[in-house]
Design a protein around this motif. Sequence first.
Motif, PDB file in Angstrom:
ATOM      1  N   LEU A   1       6.364   3.996   2.570  1.00 17.10           N
ATOM      2  CA  LEU A   1       7.396   4.889   2.046  1.00 17.10           C
ATOM      3  C   LEU A   1       6.902   5.710   0.861  1.00 17.10           C
ATOM      4  CD1 LEU A   1      10.572   2.591   2.120  1.00 17.10           C
ATOM      5  CD2 LEU A   1       9.949   4.393   3.727  1.00 17.10           C
ATOM      6  N   THR A   2       5.849   5.249   0.212  1.00 14.53           N
ATOM      7  CA  THR A   2       5.351   5.995  -0.945  1.00 14.53           C
ATOM      8  C   THR A   2       4.799   7.363  -0.533  1.00 14.53           C
ATOM      9  OG1 THR A   2       3.178   4.932  -0.768  1.00 14.53           O
ATOM     10  CG2 THR A   2       4.817   3.874  -2.189  1.00 14.53           C
ATOM     11  N   GLU A   3       4.503   7.536   0.768  1.00 15.65           N
ATOM     12  CA  GLU A   3       4.042   8.837   1.237  1.00 15.65           C
ATOM     13  C   GLU A   3       5.130   9.903   1.124  1.00 15.65           C
ATOM     14  OE1 GLU A   3       2.356   8.606   5.132  1.00 15.65           O
ATOM     15  OE2 GLU A   3       1.350   6.703   4.708  1.00 15.65           O
ATOM     16  N   LEU A   4       6.400   9.455   0.996  1.00 15.55           N
ATOM     17  CA  LEU A   4       7.494  10.425   0.886  1.00 15.55           C
ATOM     18  C   LEU A   4       7.391  11.252  -0.392  1.00 15.55           C
ATOM     19  CD1 LEU A   4      10.510   8.282   2.130  1.00 15.55           C
ATOM     20  CD2 LEU A   4       9.656  10.382   3.176  1.00 15.55           C
ATOM     21  N   ALA A   5       6.734  10.694  -1.413  1.00 13.91           N
ATOM     22  CA  ALA A   5       6.595  11.456  -2.653  1.00 13.91           C
ATOM     23  C   ALA A   5       5.802  12.737  -2.432  1.00 13.91           C
ATOM     24  CB  ALA A   5       5.923  10.590  -3.717  1.00 13.91           C
ATOM     25  N   GLY A   6       4.922  12.728  -1.435  1.00 20.32           N
ATOM     26  CA  GLY A   6       4.165  13.930  -1.132  1.00 20.32           C
ATOM     27  C   GLY A   6       4.829  14.818  -0.109  1.00 20.32           C
ATOM     28  N   ARG A   7       5.897  14.331   0.524  1.00 19.04           N
ATOM     29  CA  ARG A   7       6.576  15.093   1.564  1.00 19.04           C
ATOM     30  C   ARG A   7       7.909  15.667   1.100  1.00 19.04           C
ATOM     31  NH1 ARG A   7       4.749  14.058   6.743  1.00 19.04           N
ATOM     32  NH2 ARG A   7       3.076  12.519   6.899  1.00 19.04           N
ATOM     33  N   LEU A   8       8.595  14.945   0.203  1.00 18.18           N
ATOM     34  CA  LEU A   8       9.905  15.390  -0.265  1.00 18.18           C
ATOM     35  C   LEU A   8       9.790  15.773  -1.735  1.00 18.18           C
ATOM     36  CD1 LEU A   8      12.082  12.578   1.383  1.00 18.18           C
ATOM     37  CD2 LEU A   8      11.526  14.840   2.300  1.00 18.18           C
ATOM     38  N   ASP A   9      10.283  16.935  -2.078  1.00 16.73           N
ATOM     39  CA  ASP A   9      10.041  17.469  -3.420  1.00 16.73           C
ATOM     40  C   ASP A   9      10.830  16.767  -4.516  1.00 16.73           C
ATOM     41  OD1 ASP A   9      12.570  18.360  -2.866  1.00 16.73           O
ATOM     42  OD2 ASP A   9      12.044  20.489  -2.743  1.00 16.73           O
ATOM     43  N   GLY A  10      11.799  15.924  -4.176  1.00 18.36           N
ATOM     44  CA  GLY A  10      12.592  15.261  -5.207  1.00 18.36           C
ATOM     45  C   GLY A  10      12.266  13.797  -5.386  1.00 18.36           C
ATOM     46  N   VAL A  11      11.157  13.320  -4.772  1.00 20.07           N
ATOM     47  CA  VAL A  11      10.824  11.890  -4.790  1.00 20.07           C
ATOM     48  C   VAL A  11       9.596  11.654  -5.658  1.00 20.07           C
ATOM     49  CG1 VAL A  11      10.199   9.894  -3.393  1.00 20.07           C
ATOM     50  CG2 VAL A  11      11.806  11.582  -2.491  1.00 20.07           C
ATOM     51  N   VAL A  12       9.672  10.624  -6.516  1.00 20.36           N
ATOM     52  CA  VAL A  12       8.518  10.207  -7.314  1.00 20.36           C
ATOM     53  C   VAL A  12       8.279   8.717  -7.093  1.00 20.36           C
ATOM     54  CG1 VAL A  12       8.822  11.959  -9.087  1.00 20.36           C
ATOM     55  CG2 VAL A  12       9.975   9.752  -9.334  1.00 20.36           C
ATOM     56  N   ASN A  13       7.046   8.296  -7.261  1.00 20.65           N
ATOM     57  CA  ASN A  13       6.677   6.894  -7.115  1.00 20.65           C
ATOM     58  C   ASN A  13       6.569   6.221  -8.473  1.00 20.65           C
ATOM     59  OD1 ASN A  13       6.433   6.580  -4.293  1.00 20.65           O
ATOM     60  ND2 ASN A  13       4.455   7.643  -4.327  1.00 20.65           N
ATOM     61  N   LEU A  14       7.110   5.008  -8.554  1.00 24.40           N
ATOM     62  CA  LEU A  14       6.940   4.146  -9.714  1.00 24.40           C
ATOM     63  C   LEU A  14       6.472   2.785  -9.219  1.00 24.40           C
ATOM     64  CD1 LEU A  14      10.281   4.903 -11.630  1.00 24.40           C
ATOM     65  CD2 LEU A  14       8.042   5.934 -12.058  1.00 24.40           C
ATOM     66  N   HIS A  15       5.817   2.028 -10.053  1.00 20.51           N
ATOM     67  CA  HIS A  15       5.404   0.684  -9.648  1.00 20.51           C
ATOM     68  C   HIS A  15       5.501  -0.271 -10.836  1.00 20.51           C
ATOM     69  CE1 HIS A  15       1.605   1.973 -11.514  1.00 20.51           C
ATOM     70  NE2 HIS A  15       1.314   0.687 -11.638  1.00 20.51           N
ATOM     71  N   VAL A  16       5.707  -1.533 -10.518  1.00 20.92           N
ATOM     72  CA  VAL A  16       5.735  -2.588 -11.533  1.00 20.92           C
ATOM     73  C   VAL A  16       4.321  -3.138 -11.644  1.00 20.92           C
ATOM     74  CG1 VAL A  16       6.754  -4.778 -12.208  1.00 20.92           C
ATOM     75  CG2 VAL A  16       8.113  -3.132 -10.950  1.00 20.92           C
ATOM     76  N   SER A  17       3.750  -3.057 -12.818  1.00 23.13           N
ATOM     77  CA  SER A  17       2.345  -3.400 -12.978  1.00 23.13           C
ATOM     78  C   SER A  17       2.130  -4.904 -13.111  1.00 23.13           C
ATOM     79  CB  SER A  17       1.771  -2.685 -14.204  1.00 23.13           C
ATOM     80  OG  SER A  17       2.491  -3.041 -15.370  1.00 23.13           O
ATOM     81  N   VAL A  18       0.964  -5.336 -12.621  1.00 22.14           N
ATOM     82  CA  VAL A  18       0.525  -6.728 -12.747  1.00 22.14           C
ATOM     83  C   VAL A  18      -0.945  -6.715 -13.161  1.00 22.14           C
ATOM     84  CG1 VAL A  18       2.135  -7.614 -11.029  1.00 22.14           C
ATOM     85  CG2 VAL A  18      -0.136  -6.861 -10.321  1.00 22.14           C
ATOM     86  N   LYS A  19      -1.408  -7.851 -13.608  1.00 19.46           N
ATOM     87  CA  LYS A  19      -2.802  -7.984 -14.007  1.00 19.46           C
ATOM     88  C   LYS A  19      -3.375  -9.230 -13.362  1.00 19.46           C
ATOM     89  CE  LYS A  19      -5.763  -8.485 -18.099  1.00 19.46           C
ATOM     90  NZ  LYS A  19      -5.777  -8.605 -19.584  1.00 19.46           N
ATOM     91  N   GLU A  20      -4.547  -9.059 -12.748  1.00 21.10           N
ATOM     92  CA  GLU A  20      -5.244 -10.193 -12.139  1.00 21.10           C
ATOM     93  C   GLU A  20      -6.315 -10.683 -13.093  1.00 21.10           C
ATOM     94  OE1 GLU A  20      -5.843 -10.013  -7.668  1.00 21.10           O
ATOM     95  OE2 GLU A  20      -5.655  -7.886  -8.158  1.00 21.10           O
ATOM     96  N   SER A  21      -6.255 -11.963 -13.394  1.00 23.95           N
ATOM     97  CA  SER A  21      -7.243 -12.587 -14.260  1.00 23.95           C
ATOM     98  C   SER A  21      -7.816 -13.785 -13.523  1.00 23.95           C
ATOM     99  CB  SER A  21      -6.596 -13.026 -15.582  1.00 23.95           C
ATOM    100  OG  SER A  21      -7.540 -13.674 -16.404  1.00 23.95           O
ATOM    101  N   GLY A  22      -8.984 -13.558 -12.891  1.00 25.10           N
ATOM    102  CA  GLY A  22      -9.544 -14.597 -12.045  1.00 25.10           C
ATOM    103  C   GLY A  22      -8.658 -14.808 -10.839  1.00 25.10           C
ATOM    104  N   ASP A  23      -8.233 -16.026 -10.630  1.00 21.95           N
ATOM    105  CA  ASP A  23      -7.294 -16.292  -9.534  1.00 21.95           C
ATOM    106  C   ASP A  23      -5.854 -16.334 -10.025  1.00 21.95           C
ATOM    107  OD1 ASP A  23      -7.451 -18.567 -11.017  1.00 21.95           O
ATOM    108  OD2 ASP A  23      -7.589 -19.948  -9.321  1.00 21.95           O
TER     109      ASP A  23
END
Length: 488
Positions: A357-379
């Motif tokens: 669905l994130t591809e819609l940000a490039g297809r529809l002019d009113g859509v933006v992508n946001l994400h909740v960030s995480v950090k991987e530290s080893g396992d």
Amino acid sequence: RPALAGAPWRLAEADAALDEVPELRDHILAAIAEDAPANPADGGVIRRGYSAELDELRHLATHSRQIIAAIEARERQRTGIASLKVRFNNVFGFYIEISKANLHLAPPDYERKQTLVNAERFTTPELKELEAKVLDAEERALDLERTILATLRAEAAAAAPRVRATAAAVAEIDFYCALAETAVARRYVRPRFSETGEMKIVAGRHPVIEKLAEAEAGHFIPNDLYLDRGSHRMALITGPNMGGKSTYLRQAALIAVMAQMGSFVPATEAVLTVIDRVFTRIGASDNLARGRSTFMVEMTETAVILNSATERSLIVLDEIGRGTATYDGLALAWAVLEYIHDRIGAYTLFATHYHELTELAGRLDGVVNLHVSVKESGDQLIFLRRVEPGSADRSYGIEVARLAALPAEVIERAREILALHEKKEETVSEELEAPKRRRPAGPELQIRLFEPVGWQIAERIRQLDIDNLRPVEALQLLAELKEELGRR
């Protein structure tokens, strides 16, 4: 009430509506005891000193022995008969007993009731009256309390409209005071409203989760939000489970509602627009009694949103389509987003695990992508709970399952299957294009998540001209497909 002097107009109106109902207030304060029992049948509800008759009955019920002893002492002194006694029996009630030797000292107001061998028994009008009072003093006291209470209730019922109006005014004032106290204690800010349709929340916080986090010695991570009527009308939020997507959706809706009802909001800065309604589809639920599955409930609620929302609404959707097969859910989520974008135009926050669905940000002019960030530290997987621009690169579902203590064997096998399907999976964005784009002719072929059929093979089958295919060609084609599947 002096604290409300010079208050804003709404508080001033509430202050003006306050009616102390002084006559009822004074009557209640005068009549009802401070420590009145919860059950009026136990007695003691009416304050001492309110009714002289009730006070006398209570005194008789609790001090009858002392009263009789006082009468006895007084009569002894009056008659000079030291052996005079005041007694009681069930036949004669209260009586005065005088020995034969002292009969000549008996006053003329004594009425003879009984003659004994060595004594005479008398009564007096005072003893007759005392007997009538003492014998039923407790019951009469309860009856009198009930009568006083009934009168008080009738007076309160007559004043009920005034009391209800005052209660409503007090409740409204209490509501505003609670908002003000919370705003000061929790560092809320006064929101501003934009006429251009801009929604800007800087360092927004969830008012409930923040409080719970502090109670557990934790720290709530604030996040920003920006929506407008142009290129930021819809925000797609991706990221792992437990990352904070649902909290982000809820806090945005809560801040919008709090601001519009007149409250300060949990943020560093808030610029909002007036919305007509907030529509939410968050969480999973079913209705087994009505034969409705989780997915059916989800689709029914989504239908209400699509049929009721306007461009001035705020729509909050959390993982639409997760209750059915992967590609069904993805197709429905894609179509719902396109419909909201093209037909409704409402402000929308949409959390999803469908990364396509994130591809819609490039297809529809009113859509933006946001994400909740995480950090991987080893396992280890560390949830930063910060909402940032762009889409998430993966869902971390297997890592979350590992945190939930699934057996290591299950986790490893899941990783193997995931690697296999990531290698084979092809994008389906061309099949989910908007209605204005190309639609493939003929029936669609659905590819399931664990179906071992490659996309190229499906395309080959889809393009067959079955009406003109000869039996020999069909057999040859089946042999080729079987050989190709054997190589996969």
